[in-house]
Design a protein around this motif. Structure first.
Motif, PDB file in Angstrom:
ATOM      1  N   GLU A  20      -3.499  -2.479 -12.280  1.00 47.19           N
ATOM      2  CA  GLU A  20      -3.374  -3.095 -13.610  1.00 47.19           C
ATOM      3  C   GLU A  20      -4.365  -2.480 -14.602  1.00 47.19           C
ATOM      4  OE1 GLU A  20      -3.664  -7.453 -13.304  1.00 47.19           O
ATOM      5  OE2 GLU A  20      -3.041  -7.201 -11.226  1.00 47.19           O
ATOM      6  N   GLN A  21      -5.510  -2.046 -14.098  1.00 45.64           N
ATOM      7  CA  GLN A  21      -6.560  -1.524 -14.991  1.00 45.64           C
ATOM      8  C   GLN A  21      -6.181  -0.187 -15.618  1.00 45.64           C
ATOM      9  OE1 GLN A  21     -10.410  -1.789 -12.922  1.00 45.64           O
ATOM     10  NE2 GLN A  21      -9.669  -3.659 -11.954  1.00 45.64           N
ATOM     11  N   HIS A  22      -5.121   0.431 -15.090  1.00 42.39           N
ATOM     12  CA  HIS A  22      -4.688   1.716 -15.638  1.00 42.39           C
ATOM     13  C   HIS A  22      -3.409   1.584 -16.455  1.00 42.39           C
ATOM     14  CE1 HIS A  22      -7.751   3.476 -13.090  1.00 42.39           C
ATOM     15  NE2 HIS A  22      -7.237   2.841 -12.056  1.00 42.39           N
ATOM     16  N   GLY A  23      -2.912   0.363 -16.584  1.00 41.11           N
ATOM     17  CA  GLY A  23      -1.713   0.137 -17.399  1.00 41.11           C
ATOM     18  C   GLY A  23      -0.461   0.792 -16.841  1.00 41.11           C
ATOM     19  N   ILE A  24      -0.408   0.975 -15.523  1.00 44.85           N
ATOM     20  CA  ILE A  24       0.808   1.572 -14.945  1.00 44.85           C
ATOM     21  C   ILE A  24       1.601   0.513 -14.182  1.00 44.85           C
ATOM     22  CG2 ILE A  24      -0.231   3.856 -14.682  1.00 44.85           C
ATOM     23  CD1 ILE A  24      -0.058   2.995 -11.490  1.00 44.85           C
ATOM     24  N   GLU A  25       2.845   0.840 -13.853  1.00 45.25           N
ATOM     25  CA  GLU A  25       3.637  -0.016 -12.976  1.00 45.25           C
ATOM     26  C   GLU A  25       4.141   0.827 -11.808  1.00 45.25           C
ATOM     27  OE1 GLU A  25       6.663  -2.198 -15.014  1.00 45.25           O
ATOM     28  OE2 GLU A  25       5.208  -3.286 -16.255  1.00 45.25           O
ATOM     29  N   PRO A  26       3.622   0.590 -10.604  1.00 40.39           N
ATOM     30  CA  PRO A  26       4.085   1.369  -9.447  1.00 40.39           C
ATOM     31  C   PRO A  26       5.468   0.890  -8.987  1.00 40.39           C
ATOM     32  CG  PRO A  26       2.455  -0.253  -8.774  1.00 40.39           C
ATOM     33  CD  PRO A  26       2.567  -0.387 -10.258  1.00 40.39           C
ATOM     34  N   ASP A  27       6.079   1.654  -8.092  1.00 37.33           N
ATOM     35  CA  ASP A  27       7.360   1.227  -7.523  1.00 37.33           C
ATOM     36  C   ASP A  27       7.151   0.301  -6.337  1.00 37.33           C
ATOM     37  OD1 ASP A  27       9.106   2.866  -9.215  1.00 37.33           O
ATOM     38  OD2 ASP A  27       7.996   4.513  -8.280  1.00 37.33           O
ATOM     39  N   ALA A  28       5.997   0.412  -5.703  1.00 39.81           N
ATOM     40  CA  ALA A  28       5.700  -0.486  -4.575  1.00 39.81           C
ATOM     41  C   ALA A  28       4.201  -0.695  -4.458  1.00 39.81           C
ATOM     42  CB  ALA A  28       6.236   0.090  -3.270  1.00 39.81           C
ATOM     43  N   ILE A  29       3.875  -1.882  -3.972  1.00 38.65           N
ATOM     44  CA  ILE A  29       2.468  -2.244  -3.735  1.00 38.65           C
ATOM     45  C   ILE A  29       2.405  -2.736  -2.289  1.00 38.65           C
ATOM     46  CG2 ILE A  29       0.613  -3.827  -4.408  1.00 38.65           C
ATOM     47  CD1 ILE A  29       2.571  -4.343  -6.956  1.00 38.65           C
ATOM     48  N   VAL A  30       1.442  -2.229  -1.527  1.00 42.64           N
ATOM     49  CA  VAL A  30       1.236  -2.840  -0.216  1.00 42.64           C
ATOM     50  C   VAL A  30      -0.066  -3.639  -0.272  1.00 42.64           C
ATOM     51  CG1 VAL A  30       2.573  -1.208   1.162  1.00 42.64           C
ATOM     52  CG2 VAL A  30       0.186  -0.727   0.741  1.00 42.64           C
ATOM     53  N   ALA A  31      -0.018  -4.826   0.300  1.00 40.63           N
ATOM     54  CA  ALA A  31      -1.187  -5.710   0.251  1.00 40.63           C
ATOM     55  C   ALA A  31      -1.312  -6.462   1.572  1.00 40.63           C
ATOM     56  CB  ALA A  31      -1.068  -6.688  -0.915  1.00 40.63           C
ATOM     57  N   SER A  32      -2.544  -6.805   1.898  1.00 38.11           N
ATOM     58  CA  SER A  32      -2.820  -7.576   3.119  1.00 38.11           C
ATOM     59  C   SER A  32      -4.213  -8.189   2.921  1.00 38.11           C
ATOM     60  CB  SER A  32      -2.731  -6.642   4.330  1.00 38.11           C
ATOM     61  OG  SER A  32      -3.099  -7.289   5.493  1.00 38.11           O
ATOM     62  N   LYS A  33      -5.078  -8.078   3.895  1.00 33.73           N
ATOM     63  CA  LYS A  33      -6.465  -8.558   3.819  1.00 33.73           C
ATOM     64  C   LYS A  33      -6.619  -9.841   2.989  1.00 33.73           C
ATOM     65  CE  LYS A  33      -8.745  -4.042   4.465  1.00 33.73           C
ATOM     66  NZ  LYS A  33      -9.572  -3.936   5.637  1.00 33.73           N
ATOM     67  N   ALA A  34      -7.062  -9.724   1.723  1.00 33.71           N
ATOM     68  CA  ALA A  34      -7.490 -10.890   0.935  1.00 33.71           C
ATOM     69  C   ALA A  34      -6.365 -11.882   0.652  1.00 33.71           C
ATOM     70  CB  ALA A  34      -8.100 -10.429  -0.393  1.00 33.71           C
ATOM     71  N   ILE A  35      -5.110 -11.427   0.695  1.00 34.81           N
ATOM     72  CA  ILE A  35      -4.039 -12.370   0.310  1.00 34.81           C
ATOM     73  C   ILE A  35      -3.839 -13.457   1.373  1.00 34.81           C
ATOM     74  CG2 ILE A  35      -2.847 -10.727  -1.212  1.00 34.81           C
ATOM     75  CD1 ILE A  35      -0.720 -10.454   1.027  1.00 34.81           C
ATOM     76  N   GLY A  36      -4.436 -13.299   2.536  1.00 33.09           N
ATOM     77  CA  GLY A  36      -4.395 -14.350   3.564  1.00 33.09           C
ATOM     78  C   GLY A  36      -5.526 -15.354   3.408  1.00 33.09           C
ATOM     79  N   GLY A  37      -6.257 -15.270   2.306  1.00 37.17           N
ATOM     80  CA  GLY A  37      -7.228 -16.307   1.924  1.00 37.17           C
ATOM     81  C   GLY A  37      -8.502 -16.338   2.738  1.00 37.17           C
ATOM     82  N   MET A  38      -8.371 -16.501   4.038  1.00 33.72           N
ATOM     83  CA  MET A  38      -9.580 -16.585   4.871  1.00 33.72           C
ATOM     84  C   MET A  38      -9.369 -15.840   6.196  1.00 33.72           C
ATOM     85  SD  MET A  38      -9.407 -20.631   5.949  1.00 33.72           S
ATOM     86  CE  MET A  38     -10.950 -20.511   6.830  1.00 33.72           C
ATOM     87  N   GLY A  39      -8.930 -14.585   6.042  1.00 34.28           N
ATOM     88  CA  GLY A  39      -8.740 -13.765   7.238  1.00 34.28           C
ATOM     89  C   GLY A  39      -7.490 -14.107   8.016  1.00 34.28           C
ATOM     90  N   MET A  40      -6.598 -14.892   7.414  1.00 35.05           N
ATOM     91  CA  MET A  40      -5.341 -15.225   8.091  1.00 35.05           C
ATOM     92  C   MET A  40      -4.386 -14.037   7.979  1.00 35.05           C
ATOM     93  SD  MET A  40      -5.213 -18.257   9.364  1.00 35.05           S
ATOM     94  CE  MET A  40      -6.608 -19.331   9.553  1.00 35.05           C
ATOM     95  N   PRO A  41      -3.671 -13.729   9.062  1.00 37.95           N
ATOM     96  CA  PRO A  41      -2.888 -12.484   9.079  1.00 37.95           C
ATOM     97  C   PRO A  41      -1.574 -12.554   8.308  1.00 37.95           C
ATOM     98  CG  PRO A  41      -2.778 -13.591  11.208  1.00 37.95           C
ATOM     99  CD  PRO A  41      -3.649 -14.435  10.340  1.00 37.95           C
ATOM    100  N   VAL A  42      -1.481 -11.751   7.273  1.00 38.92           N
ATOM    101  CA  VAL A  42      -0.237 -11.625   6.508  1.00 38.92           C
ATOM    102  C   VAL A  42      -0.287 -10.312   5.730  1.00 38.92           C
ATOM    103  CG1 VAL A  42      -1.153 -12.976   4.539  1.00 38.92           C
ATOM    104  CG2 VAL A  42       1.305 -12.726   4.795  1.00 38.92           C
ATOM    105  N   ALA A  43       0.851  -9.642   5.658  1.00 40.71           N
ATOM    106  CA  ALA A  43       0.932  -8.403   4.868  1.00 40.71           C
ATOM    107  C   ALA A  43       2.281  -8.361   4.166  1.00 40.71           C
ATOM    108  CB  ALA A  43       0.778  -7.185   5.770  1.00 40.71           C
ATOM    109  N   ILE A  44       2.291  -7.742   2.994  1.00 44.39           N
ATOM    110  CA  ILE A  44       3.529  -7.676   2.222  1.00 44.39           C
ATOM    111  C   ILE A  44       3.718  -6.288   1.608  1.00 44.39           C
ATOM    112  CG2 ILE A  44       3.674 -10.125   1.608  1.00 44.39           C
ATOM    113  CD1 ILE A  44       2.322  -9.486  -1.070  1.00 44.39           C
ATOM    114  N   VAL A  45       4.983  -5.979   1.370  1.00 48.55           N
ATOM    115  CA  VAL A  45       5.325  -4.845   0.518  1.00 48.55           C
ATOM    116  C   VAL A  45       6.065  -5.443  -0.674  1.00 48.55           C
ATOM    117  CG1 VAL A  45       6.534  -2.644   0.320  1.00 48.55           C
ATOM    118  CG2 VAL A  45       5.668  -3.387   2.561  1.00 48.55           C
ATOM    119  N   LEU A  46       5.508  -5.255  -1.844  1.00 53.63           N
ATOM    120  CA  LEU A  46       6.210  -5.655  -3.070  1.00 53.63           C
ATOM    121  C   LEU A  46       6.869  -4.398  -3.609  1.00 53.63           C
ATOM    122  CD1 LEU A  46       3.223  -7.670  -4.469  1.00 53.63           C
ATOM    123  CD2 LEU A  46       5.497  -8.673  -4.223  1.00 53.63           C
ATOM    124  N   HIS A  47       8.176  -4.418  -3.775  1.00 54.34           N
ATOM    125  CA  HIS A  47       8.824  -3.185  -4.228  1.00 54.34           C
ATOM    126  C   HIS A  47       9.904  -3.483  -5.255  1.00 54.34           C
ATOM    127  CE1 HIS A  47      12.448  -3.935  -1.839  1.00 54.34           C
ATOM    128  NE2 HIS A  47      11.642  -4.328  -0.876  1.00 54.34           N
TER     129      HIS A  47
END
Ligand SMILES: Cc1ncc(COP(=O)(O)O)c(C=O)c1O
Length: 463
Positions: free
Chosen positions: A279-306
């Motif tokens: 977001e800090q570069h003002g771009i829009e990617p085609d996909a984002i992969v995320a994990s780690k912090a989105i599980g709040g407290m080390g709970m296992p979850v991963a996503i691909v937003l595309h």
């Protein structure tokens, strides 16, 4: 549970006797692949907020925080409550819809820049960051029918077979035969030691080289299925990509119709002061992969937003048993709510700017600090040999060791592990940051060759 003192206190050698006992049992019974306890030899009893306690009662500031998977620190009471509430209801739901899954999806989509919310699809895969990287690479190979991937030198995308192959770490992959073929590495902007020449123009030069290679009919690189890039290389040594590079990369990939995947496994969830670092570069990617912090407290979850245009998997083309951890959804929903309610992103930006200022002071005061850098609360201190400017691996190892002996846990990364990495919880207090900086400053004083010339030899390490 009794409260944990909110300041570092170490009263035994590290490791203390109780930690030593468990570390020895671990060494006897676990595979040699174990990693963190080698540089940080403690056995952990519990964690509260920004602090952990070892089995010997020593208290440490934890600036490793589950490698970034604990955005609100350890045992945040509201997250504990959210998980406890979900526990007797449902814990595992494959990919069936459930209310908490639906809330989690809504929370994740709501964090995207407005223009992206309606066109992005969310895919759940296995729960680690590497799983999400694998899923994204496979998705774009499927969607484009192409087989090559472009990645960057210094990148880290995980340790699974495919994620390892698109990572820079040569030692990890050179002993593994039959790696995923068709991966092309390009230089990543790194003002201190860029392959194409350092300084502020590093981003521009990296971009020009990449663009030229892709457009050159004799450039050797077939049109790839995707480009995968980190906005800040984390394991690679906390190296933020410059805006000219990121924006240029988006322009070139758009013009050549190459999908752009941003790996926000480490940067995502607010670490850099915006929910996602792109977001800090003002771009829009085609996909984002995320994990780690989105599980709040080390709970296992991963996503691909595309982007929905690339929704190419047939039903069942990428399955997995662990795509529905309801506890992770509950923790993730609560964590996103707290982040908004408590203005954590503002806090990350404010404290990040403050922290970088302190680190810049370290760079002025200590010759072995070759560079300091970061975004938000993802910070790095690169240690160098003052006479050559080369990475100073031994000094970084000594710093990590001296710091834990004084009550501060930090991770290393970068070339030769010469970068001291700070990943505090995003809700860390200024007081805790200052405690950590005091420890770092005192260790740097002792490690600095100038100090040793003045007769202050390093206390517990040779450099
Ligand atoms: C940018 C990035 N991508 C992917 C990964 C891999 O995540 P995991 O360890 O959960 O597989 C990491 C881990 O540190 C990372 O920093």
């Amino acid at each position: 549970m009794t409260t944990l003192e909110q300041r570092p206190s170490v009263s035994t050698a590290i490791p203390g006797p109780s930690s030593s006992r468990l570390l020895e049992r671990q060494a006897q019974r676990e595979s040699s692949v174990r990693t963190y306890p080698r540089g940080l030899p403690i056995a952990i009893r519990r964690g509260v907020g920004s602090y952990v306690e070892d089995l010997d009662g020593n208290v440490f500031i934890d600036f490793l925080t589950g490698a970034g998977a604990m955005p609100l620190g350890h045992s945040h009471p509201e997250l504990v409550e959210a998980v406890a509430k979900q526990l007797p209801v449902l814990t595992h739901g494959l990919d069936f819809p459930t209310e908490i899954r639906d809330e989690f999806i809504a929370a994740q989509l709501s964090m995207l820049p407005e223009g992206m919310r309606s066109r992005m699809r969310i895919e759940f895969c296995g729960p680690s960051g590497a799983d999400a990287v694998d899923a994204a690479l496979k998705l774009f190979k499927t969607a484009t029918g192409r087989s090559d991937i472009i990645a960057f030198q210094g990148a880290f995308h995980g340790s699974s077979h495919a994620a390892m192959t698109v990572s820079g770490l040569v030692a990890q992959k050179e002993r593994v035969a039959g790696r995923v073929p068709g991966v092309h590495f390009f230089p990543y902007p790194y003002p201190l030691r860029c392959a194409l020449g350092g300084g502020a123009a590093s981003g521009q030069r990296c971009l020009e080289y990449l663009e030229h290679s892709l457009r050159d009919p004799l450039g050797g690189v077939p049109l790839p299925a995707a480009v995968i890039v980190e906005m800040v290389q984390g394991e690679g040594g906390v190296i933020p990509a410059s805006s000219d590079f990121v924006q240029g990369l988006r322009r070139v990939t758009r013009e050549l119709e190459i999908p752009l995947i941003v790996d926000e496994v480490q940067t995502g969830g607010g670490r850099t002061g915006t929910w996602f670092a792109f977001e800090q570069h003002g771009i829009e990617p085609d996909a984002i992969v995320a994990s780690k912090a989105i599980g709040g407290m080390g709970m296992p979850v991963a996503i691909v937003l595309h982007d929905e245009r690339f929704d190419a998997f047939a039903p069942g083309a990428h399955t997995g048993t662990f795509r529905g951890n309801q506890l992770a959804f509950a923790a993730g929903v609560a964590s996103a709510r707290i982040m908004r309610r408590d203005g954590i992103l503002d806090h990350v930006r404010d404290l990040g700017a403050y922290a970088l200022g302190v680190l810049e002071g370290f760079a002025r005061d200590h010759e072995i600090v070759g560079d300091v850098r970061g975004r938000g609360l993802m910070l790095g201190i690169e240690l160098v040999d003052p006479s050559t400017g080369e990475p100073n691996t031994s000094a970084a190892g000594a710093l990590q060791r001296c710091a834990i002996e004084r009550g501060l846990i930090v991770e290393l990364g970068g070339r030769g592990d010469c970068v001291v990495r700070l990943l505090p919880p995003l809700n860390v207090s200024r007081e805790t940051l200052d405690q950590a900086f005091e420890i770092l400053d005192s260790v740097l004083d002792e490690l600095s060759p100038v100090a040793s010339r003045n007769g202050h030899a390093p206390r517990s390490a040779t450099i």
